[in-house]
Design a protein around this motif. Structure first.
Motif, PDB file in Angstrom:
ATOM      1  N   SER A 123      47.162  23.001  -0.082  1.00  0.00           N
ATOM      2  CA  SER A 123      45.800  22.489   0.068  1.00  0.00           C
ATOM      3  C   SER A 123      45.364  21.804  -1.216  1.00  0.00           C
ATOM      4  CB  SER A 123      44.836  23.623   0.414  1.00  0.00           C
ATOM      5  OG  SER A 123      44.759  24.570  -0.641  1.00  0.00           O
ATOM      6  N   TYR A 124      44.462  20.828  -1.062  1.00  0.00           N
ATOM      7  CA  TYR A 124      43.965  20.088  -2.223  1.00  0.00           C
ATOM      8  C   TYR A 124      42.492  19.773  -2.017  1.00  0.00           C
ATOM      9  CZ  TYR A 124      43.528  16.532  -5.878  1.00  0.00           C
ATOM     10  OH  TYR A 124      43.134  15.820  -6.978  1.00  0.00           O
ATOM     11  N   GLN A 125      41.680  20.149  -2.981  1.00  0.00           N
ATOM     12  CA  GLN A 125      40.242  19.896  -2.923  1.00  0.00           C
ATOM     13  C   GLN A 125      39.829  19.002  -4.081  1.00  0.00           C
ATOM     14  OE1 GLN A 125      37.490  23.166  -1.956  1.00  0.00           O
ATOM     15  NE2 GLN A 125      36.285  22.575  -3.752  1.00  0.00           N
ATOM     16  N   PHE A 126      38.985  17.999  -3.786  1.00  0.00           N
ATOM     17  CA  PHE A 126      38.533  17.080  -4.832  1.00  0.00           C
ATOM     18  C   PHE A 126      37.170  16.514  -4.450  1.00  0.00           C
ATOM     19  CE2 PHE A 126      40.954  14.773  -1.702  1.00  0.00           C
ATOM     20  CZ  PHE A 126      40.260  13.595  -1.493  1.00  0.00           C
ATOM     21  N   ASP A 127      36.491  15.961  -5.428  1.00  0.00           N
ATOM     22  CA  ASP A 127      35.191  15.337  -5.221  1.00  0.00           C
ATOM     23  C   ASP A 127      35.358  13.827  -5.198  1.00  0.00           C
ATOM     24  OD1 ASP A 127      33.848  17.787  -5.209  1.00  0.00           O
ATOM     25  OD2 ASP A 127      33.646  17.773  -7.406  1.00  0.00           O
ATOM     26  N   LEU A 128      34.613  13.182  -4.292  1.00  0.00           N
ATOM     27  CA  LEU A 128      34.712  11.734  -4.152  1.00  0.00           C
ATOM     28  C   LEU A 128      33.359  11.175  -3.710  1.00  0.00           C
ATOM     29  CD1 LEU A 128      36.523   9.174  -4.122  1.00  0.00           C
ATOM     30  CD2 LEU A 128      36.961   9.666  -1.694  1.00  0.00           C
ATOM     31  N   GLY A 129      32.761  10.367  -4.558  1.00  0.00           N
ATOM     32  CA  GLY A 129      31.521   9.695  -4.201  1.00  0.00           C
ATOM     33  C   GLY A 129      30.403  10.633  -3.793  1.00  0.00           C
TER      34      GLY A 129
ATOM     35  N   ALA B  18      35.275  17.111   5.083  1.00  0.00           N
ATOM     36  CA  ALA B  18      34.448  16.404   4.106  1.00  0.00           C
ATOM     37  C   ALA B  18      33.013  16.905   4.217  1.00  0.00           C
ATOM     38  CB  ALA B  18      34.498  14.900   4.362  1.00  0.00           C
ATOM     39  N   LYS B  19      32.425  17.226   3.056  1.00  0.00           N
ATOM     40  CA  LYS B  19      31.043  17.704   3.015  1.00  0.00           C
ATOM     41  C   LYS B  19      30.246  16.860   2.025  1.00  0.00           C
ATOM     42  CE  LYS B  19      31.768  22.503   4.388  1.00  0.00           C
ATOM     43  NZ  LYS B  19      31.422  23.916   4.115  1.00  0.00           N
ATOM     44  N   PHE B  20      29.118  16.342   2.497  1.00  0.00           N
ATOM     45  CA  PHE B  20      28.208  15.624   1.612  1.00  0.00           C
ATOM     46  C   PHE B  20      26.785  15.934   2.071  1.00  0.00           C
ATOM     47  CE2 PHE B  20      28.733  12.415   4.949  1.00  0.00           C
ATOM     48  CZ  PHE B  20      30.101  12.502   5.194  1.00  0.00           C
ATOM     49  N   GLY B  21      26.024  16.526   1.126  1.00  0.00           N
ATOM     50  CA  GLY B  21      24.705  16.999   1.482  1.00  0.00           C
ATOM     51  C   GLY B  21      24.810  18.085   2.532  1.00  0.00           C
ATOM     52  N   GLY B  22      23.995  17.999   3.563  1.00  0.00           N
ATOM     53  CA  GLY B  22      24.031  18.988   4.638  1.00  0.00           C
ATOM     54  C   GLY B  22      25.017  18.664   5.732  1.00  0.00           C
TER      55      GLY B  22
END
Length: 394
Positions: free
Chosen positions: A232-238, A274-278
């Protein structure tokens, strides 16, 4: 088909402890610490839920059509877990056992509620080299597919063909309509301490499954264990957080009778969230050969085990304040050996979750389940289910 349906129904009370591991992680902050002294800890966690359920069943054969009311557990079971931890000589030693029980007793035996142990393992870990788990825990193939299901704390599908409407165990969630269930098994599994930021790897050897047929002239055997892994790989994008995973399983099963073919079982699972905000969007899928499309322990007769299946699950949810709404669509295509006839299995669902406080959540869900098979197969089914319930956890 009938024999396999009976086998599946028989194992339903075991099915949904699978999600305990994810729910355990969610409850970690709310666990009750019973002892914390001299680098030794002991704590407990638990989960209790009940739903009022109303299912409208429409199957091949008018004798099955009905509207059935129940009071049952949801996709997750009711359980109590115990956790042990000790720091000694630079190593962290931990242990976990979880026990769960159905809330639906047998109609004939009165108090026939069974206690099931789905987790009983220990771990040894170090900041330098990672962690080794020994004991019984859930498998790695299809693990994140089910643990990241947006309807995990909801209800899910209740196929009457599979014996779920009248069963005493849990519902099926999206098992068989997007992923197979990663059955708990004895194992030795290694997990790394981040090979790179956000990258995690787990590899394990599992007790193999007897997928080859015993006969009067031969005996099934597995020269090697079953191998499973997950990366597994987790990262932040935009401004969003992305979590991706790939998992798999491989096993061969032979026979001392050289006229019996070797069975190779292999599976591949994958997904991204993918999670962004709610807003949360999740897509996952799997492909498998020689693995039952419902259970990774290949539940069913040996003649049903050399099968091909694939599936996917698409979900989205939005959270605002203490409210969350989730939409879900899942589908599994089976080549014909799961229940004896080629069929597509589909689930559509919408659920509303209301968090009252850290220990109490209310849930309302509407689910549509469909089996699409050849005319005259006796498998075709459309079941609509409404469920409303409460979840207590600590």
């Amino acid at each position: 088909m009938n024999n396999n349906k009976i086998a599946i129904t028989r194992f339903l009370p075991l099915t949904l402890a699978a999600a305990v591991a994810l729910a355990t992680a969610q409850q970690a902050a709310a666990e009750i610490v019973l002892y914390d002294k001299d680098d030794t800890t002991f704590s407990t966690d638990g989960y209790i839920n009940a739903f009022y359920v109303n299912s409208d069943v429409n199957r091949d054969g008018e004798q099955f059509d009905r509207r059935q009311s129940r009071v049952k557990m949801g996709f997750l079971p009711n359980w109590i877990g115990f956790n042990f931890g000790k720091q000694i000589d630079g190593l962290k030693l931990t242990g976990r056992s979880s026990f769960w029980v159905t809330i639906n007793d047998s109609e004939t035996n009165g108090t026939d509620t069974a206690i099931d142990v789905r987790q009983f393992y220990g771990t040894v870990s170090s900041p330098e080299w990672g962690e080794v788990l020994v004991g019984k825990d859930f498998g790695l193939f299809s693990r994140s597919n089910i643990f990241l299901d947006e309807l995990l704390a909801g209800y899910g599908n209740v196929s009457d063909t599979l014996g779920l409407v009248d069963g005493t165990g849990v519902s099926f969630g999206n098992i068989g309509t997007g992923y197979p269930y990663p059955f708990p098994t004895s194992q030795i599994t290694y997990r790394n301490n981040n090979l790179a930021e956000g990258l995690r790897v787990a590899v394990g050897i599992m007790d193999p499954v007897d997928t080859n047929d015993d006969s009067a002239t031969g005996k099934a055997y597995q020269e090697n264990p079953r191998f499973e892994s997950e990366v597994s790989y987790q990262f932040d994008l935009g401004g969003s957080t992305i979590y991706t995973w790939v998992n798999g399983a491989y096993q061969t099963s032979e026979n001392t009778d050289d006229t019996v073919d070797k069975v190779t079982s292999k599976g591949l699972g994958y997904g991204v969230q993918a999670k962004f905000g709610g807003l949360s969007l999740t897509g996952s899928g799997f492909q498998a050969k020689g693995i039952n499309p419902f259970f990774t322990n290949n539940l069913g007769e040996p003649t049903l085990r050399d099968i091909d299946s694939d599936g996917y699950l698409l979900q989205g949810s939005y959270t605002w304040g203490k409210n969350r709404v989730a939409l879900s669509y899942g589908k599994t295509e089976d080549d014909g050996n799961g229940l004896g006839v080629a069929a597509d299995y589909e689930t559509r669902g919408i659920a509303y979750f209301r968090t009252i406080n850290d220990n109490l959540k209310l849930v309302a869900e509407y689910n549509q389940y469909q089996i699409d098979a050849a005319a005259g197969s006796g498998l075709n089914e459309d079941t609509d289910t409404f469920a409303v319930g409460a979840v207590l956890s600590w």
